[in-house]
Motif scaffolding. Structure first.
Motif, PDB file in Angstrom:
ATOM      1  N   ASN A 160       0.817  -1.210   0.000  1.00  0.00           N
ATOM      2  CA  ASN A 160       0.000   0.000   0.000  1.00  0.00           C
ATOM      3  C   ASN A 160       0.850   1.259   0.000  1.00  0.00           C
ATOM      4  O   ASN A 160       0.383   2.327  -0.398  1.00  0.00           O
ATOM      5  N   SER A 161       2.082   1.137   0.478  1.00  0.00           N
ATOM      6  CA  SER A 161       2.942   2.316   0.511  1.00  0.00           C
ATOM      7  C   SER A 161       3.649   2.568  -0.813  1.00  0.00           C
ATOM      8  O   SER A 161       4.344   3.571  -0.954  1.00  0.00           O
ATOM      9  N   THR A 162       3.474   1.654  -1.783  1.00  0.00           N
ATOM     10  CA  THR A 162       4.147   1.858  -3.065  1.00  0.00           C
ATOM     11  C   THR A 162       3.570   3.057  -3.813  1.00  0.00           C
ATOM     12  O   THR A 162       4.232   3.625  -4.673  1.00  0.00           O
ATOM     13  N   GLY A 163       2.331   3.433  -3.484  1.00  0.00           N
ATOM     14  CA  GLY A 163       1.749   4.598  -4.127  1.00  0.00           C
ATOM     15  C   GLY A 163       2.274   5.905  -3.567  1.00  0.00           C
ATOM     16  O   GLY A 163       1.994   6.971  -4.128  1.00  0.00           O
ATOM     17  N   LEU A 164       3.028   5.837  -2.477  1.00  0.00           N
ATOM     18  CA  LEU A 164       3.583   7.038  -1.886  1.00  0.00           C
ATOM     19  C   LEU A 164       4.818   7.489  -2.657  1.00  0.00           C
ATOM     20  O   LEU A 164       5.625   6.669  -3.086  1.00  0.00           O
ATOM     21  N   THR A 165       4.950   8.764  -2.805  1.00  0.00           N
ATOM     22  CA  THR A 165       6.155   9.317  -3.401  1.00  0.00           C
ATOM     23  C   THR A 165       7.152   9.652  -2.294  1.00  0.00           C
ATOM     24  O   THR A 165       6.781   9.783  -1.118  1.00  0.00           O
ATOM     25  N   SER A 204       8.618  12.372  -1.843  1.00  0.00           N
ATOM     26  CA  SER A 204       8.315  13.705  -1.308  1.00  0.00           C
ATOM     27  C   SER A 204       7.216  13.636  -0.253  1.00  0.00           C
ATOM     28  O   SER A 204       7.298  14.306   0.786  1.00  0.00           O
ATOM     29  N   THR A 205       6.198  12.785  -0.514  1.00  0.00           N
ATOM     30  CA  THR A 205       5.123  12.632   0.473  1.00  0.00           C
ATOM     31  C   THR A 205       5.639  11.988   1.748  1.00  0.00           C
ATOM     32  O   THR A 205       5.287  12.402   2.859  1.00  0.00           O
ATOM     33  N   LEU A 206       6.493  10.971   1.588  1.00  0.00           N
ATOM     34  CA  LEU A 206       7.041  10.290   2.763  1.00  0.00           C
ATOM     35  C   LEU A 206       7.929  11.228   3.573  1.00  0.00           C
ATOM     36  O   LEU A 206       7.850  11.260   4.809  1.00  0.00           O
ATOM     37  N   ILE A 207       8.770  12.001   2.906  1.00  0.00           N
ATOM     38  CA  ILE A 207       9.650  12.942   3.611  1.00  0.00           C
ATOM     39  C   ILE A 207       8.829  14.039   4.274  1.00  0.00           C
ATOM     40  O   ILE A 207       9.111  14.457   5.407  1.00  0.00           O
ATOM     41  N   GLU A 208       7.797  14.504   3.562  1.00  0.00           N
ATOM     42  CA  GLU A 208       6.939  15.533   4.141  1.00  0.00           C
ATOM     43  C   GLU A 208       6.234  15.024   5.388  1.00  0.00           C
ATOM     44  O   GLU A 208       6.110  15.741   6.388  1.00  0.00           O
ATOM     45  N   THR A 209       5.769  13.773   5.333  1.00  0.00           N
ATOM     46  CA  THR A 209       5.104  13.183   6.500  1.00  0.00           C
ATOM     47  C   THR A 209       6.083  12.993   7.648  1.00  0.00           C
ATOM     48  O   THR A 209       5.774  13.270   8.813  1.00  0.00           O
ATOM     49  N   ALA A 210       7.292  12.524   7.327  1.00  0.00           N
ATOM     50  CA  ALA A 210       8.282  12.268   8.367  1.00  0.00           C
ATOM     51  C   ALA A 210       8.754  13.550   9.038  1.00  0.00           C
ATOM     52  O   ALA A 210       9.151  13.534  10.208  1.00  0.00           O
ATOM     53  N   SER A 211       8.739  14.653   8.313  1.00  0.00           N
ATOM     54  CA  SER A 211       9.203  15.923   8.875  1.00  0.00           C
ATOM     55  C   SER A 211       8.079  16.769   9.438  1.00  0.00           C
ATOM     56  O   SER A 211       8.334  17.868   9.942  1.00  0.00           O
ATOM     57  N   ASN A 212       6.854  16.259   9.385  1.00  0.00           N
ATOM     58  CA  ASN A 212       5.724  17.007   9.932  1.00  0.00           C
ATOM     59  C   ASN A 212       5.872  17.133  11.444  1.00  0.00           C
ATOM     60  O   ASN A 212       6.109  16.137  12.127  1.00  0.00           O
ATOM     61  N   ALA A 230       1.625   7.827  18.309  1.00  0.00           N
ATOM     62  CA  ALA A 230       1.655   7.528  16.879  1.00  0.00           C
ATOM     63  C   ALA A 230       0.485   6.647  16.430  1.00  0.00           C
ATOM     64  O   ALA A 230      -0.122   6.915  15.383  1.00  0.00           O
ATOM     65  N   PRO A 231       0.120   5.570  17.143  1.00  0.00           N
ATOM     66  CA  PRO A 231      -1.047   4.783  16.707  1.00  0.00           C
ATOM     67  C   PRO A 231      -2.328   5.602  16.651  1.00  0.00           C
ATOM     68  O   PRO A 231      -3.168   5.394  15.763  1.00  0.00           O
ATOM     69  N   LEU A 232      -2.488   6.548  17.582  1.00  0.00           N
ATOM     70  CA  LEU A 232      -3.685   7.396  17.554  1.00  0.00           C
ATOM     71  C   LEU A 232      -3.653   8.325  16.348  1.00  0.00           C
ATOM     72  O   LEU A 232      -4.703   8.586  15.729  1.00  0.00           O
ATOM     73  N   LEU A 233      -2.469   8.804  15.981  1.00  0.00           N
ATOM     74  CA  LEU A 233      -2.356   9.665  14.802  1.00  0.00           C
ATOM     75  C   LEU A 233      -2.727   8.890  13.536  1.00  0.00           C
ATOM     76  O   LEU A 233      -3.351   9.447  12.623  1.00  0.00           O
ATOM     77  N   LEU A 259      -6.827   8.033   9.269  1.00  0.00           N
ATOM     78  CA  LEU A 259      -7.790   7.149   8.612  1.00  0.00           C
ATOM     79  C   LEU A 259      -9.207   7.715   8.696  1.00  0.00           C
ATOM     80  O   LEU A 259      -9.983   7.610   7.734  1.00  0.00           O
ATOM     81  N   GLU A 260      -9.555   8.300   9.840  1.00  0.00           N
ATOM     82  CA  GLU A 260     -10.881   8.904   9.985  1.00  0.00           C
ATOM     83  C   GLU A 260     -11.043  10.115   9.063  1.00  0.00           C
ATOM     84  O   GLU A 260     -12.170  10.455   8.689  1.00  0.00           O
ATOM     85  N   GLN A 261      -9.932  10.751   8.705  1.00  0.00           N
ATOM     86  CA  GLN A 261      -9.964  11.888   7.780  1.00  0.00           C
ATOM     87  C   GLN A 261      -9.792  11.452   6.322  1.00  0.00           C
ATOM     88  O   GLN A 261      -9.624  12.299   5.451  1.00  0.00           O
ATOM     89  N   PHE A 262      -9.803  10.120   6.096  1.00  0.00           N
ATOM     90  CA  PHE A 262      -9.628   9.532   4.765  1.00  0.00           C
ATOM     91  C   PHE A 262      -8.285   9.879   4.143  1.00  0.00           C
ATOM     92  O   PHE A 262      -8.138   9.887   2.921  1.00  0.00           O
ATOM     93  N   ASP A 263      -7.310  10.171   5.007  1.00  0.00           N
ATOM     94  CA  ASP A 263      -5.952  10.423   4.536  1.00  0.00           C
ATOM     95  C   ASP A 263      -5.198   9.097   4.580  1.00  0.00           C
ATOM     96  O   ASP A 263      -4.341   8.867   5.443  1.00  0.00           O
ATOM     97  N   TYR A 264      -5.498   8.216   3.632  1.00  0.00           N
ATOM     98  CA  TYR A 264      -4.914   6.879   3.646  1.00  0.00           C
ATOM     99  C   TYR A 264      -3.415   6.915   3.357  1.00  0.00           C
ATOM    100  O   TYR A 264      -2.652   6.124   3.917  1.00  0.00           O
ATOM    101  N   ALA A 265      -3.002   7.824   2.494  1.00  0.00           N
ATOM    102  CA  ALA A 265      -1.572   7.928   2.195  1.00  0.00           C
ATOM    103  C   ALA A 265      -0.789   8.370   3.424  1.00  0.00           C
ATOM    104  O   ALA A 265       0.279   7.823   3.747  1.00  0.00           O
ATOM    105  N   GLY A 266      -1.317   9.364   4.136  1.00  0.00           N
ATOM    106  CA  GLY A 266      -0.646   9.821   5.348  1.00  0.00           C
ATOM    107  C   GLY A 266      -0.618   8.758   6.428  1.00  0.00           C
ATOM    108  O   GLY A 266       0.389   8.578   7.113  1.00  0.00           O
ATOM    109  N   ALA A 267      -1.736   8.022   6.596  1.00  0.00           N
ATOM    110  CA  ALA A 267      -1.784   6.955   7.596  1.00  0.00           C
ATOM    111  C   ALA A 267      -0.788   5.847   7.260  1.00  0.00           C
ATOM    112  O   ALA A 267      -0.092   5.322   8.145  1.00  0.00           O
ATOM    113  N   THR A 268      -0.700   5.492   5.977  1.00  0.00           N
ATOM    114  CA  THR A 268       0.247   4.467   5.560  1.00  0.00           C
ATOM    115  C   THR A 268       1.680   4.919   5.756  1.00  0.00           C
ATOM    116  O   THR A 268       2.539   4.140   6.183  1.00  0.00           O
TER     117      THR A 268
END
Length: 278
Positions: free
Chosen positions: A40-45, A47-55, A231-234, A239-248
């Motif tokens: 499921n994470s293969t759809g992540l770029t 840039s998205t992964l780095i952006e999420t990690a640095s959030n 982190a599990p709560l985040l 997921l509740e916000q339908f941000d599946y890419a961010g959750a993954t």
């Protein structure tokens, strides 16, 4: 010939069949879910992964999760050793009941534990109402999260150390005492080398459980972003916000960091075993 045939028989089936069942079971329980997460994470770029990690919110949740899980596991390391020592070396009324209570976190639903701990440590709880006037806030703080993780992690340390203590011969300690060795020297030179591997194992199990714990923490933490959000709560919030890419992305980062930390702990455990045999 018949004697040789009987001697070579095994209680379980042969290696091929046993290994096949083991790999099949391991795949269903561990490998396939992890593969699904990576797929499921293969759809992540990147840039998205780095952006999420640095959030900042993600970094804060990781800090809370790993810090509280580490502190809880370290405290359980000491308390678990003391509990195991009492259960192995002493006889007292109610010992069996005391021994059974240690396994209660295994059987108790984590959500029930979270509600009970929140009612206990909240401002109007039995303990919370006594310590909050002193400026100590337990519920809805990182201290409350640590207490919850101590509750669910203590059985891992006790049940890992207890069998090793049962196998240690008390006669060796008595002989060292008769030769003039003090209590600290007996513990450091005779007991500690055999206890380090199970203590590291118990620490790793309690730490791993604490990193991914959700049910017992979600109530007592207060779920305040940048403060007490784990982190599990985040992941659940995304997921509740339908941000599946961010959750993954958060789940994948949590998996990678947890794997590296557990690999380091297991390496220390193997090193301590080799050092103890040398």
């Amino acid at each position: 010939m018949s004697k040789v045939m009987v001697a070579r028989r095994r209680t379980l089936p042969g290696f091929g069949l046993t290994m096949g069942y083991s790999v099949f079971y391991l795949s269903l329980v561990v490998l396939i879910p992890l593969a699904a997460l990576i797929f499921n994470s293969t759809g992540l770029t990147w840039s998205t992964l780095i952006e999420t990690a640095s959030n900042p919110r993600v970094l804060a949740s990781f800090k809370v999760s790993f810090l509280t899980a580490g502190v809880a596991a370290l405290i359980n390391l000491v308390l678990g050793l003391l509990l195991a020592w009492v259960l192995v070396r002493y006889e007292f009324p109610g010992k069996r009941l005391f021994d059974a209570v240690i396994d209660l976190p295994f059987a108790l639903p984590t959500a029930v534990a979270g509600v009970a701990l929140t009612a206990l440590y909240a401002g109007n709880g039995w303990i919370g109402q006594l310590v909050e006037p002193l400026g100590i806030k337990l519920a809805y703080s990182q201290a409350g999260i640590t207490l919850a993780l101590m509750f669910i992690g203590i059985p891992f340390v006790v049940r890992t150390v207890q069998p090793v203590l049962e196998e240690l011969e008390a006669e060796v300690e008595e002989a060292a005492a008769t030769l003039g060795a003090g209590r600290w020297r007996i513990f450091r030179t005779i007991l500690l080398p055999d206890l380090i591997p199970p203590l590291l194992t118990g620490f790793a199990l309690a730490f791993a459980r604490g990193i991914g714990e959700y049910g017992s923490v979600v109530f007592i933490s207060g779920n305040m972003p940048m403060k007490t959000e784990i982190a599990p709560l985040l992941i659940m919030a995304k997921l509740e916000q339908f941000d599946y890419a961010g959750a993954t992305a958060v789940a994948l980062l949590l998996l990678l960091v947890s794997f590296v930390l557990l690999l380091v702990i297991n390496s220390l455990q193997r090193w301590s075993r080799k050092a103890g045999r040398a």
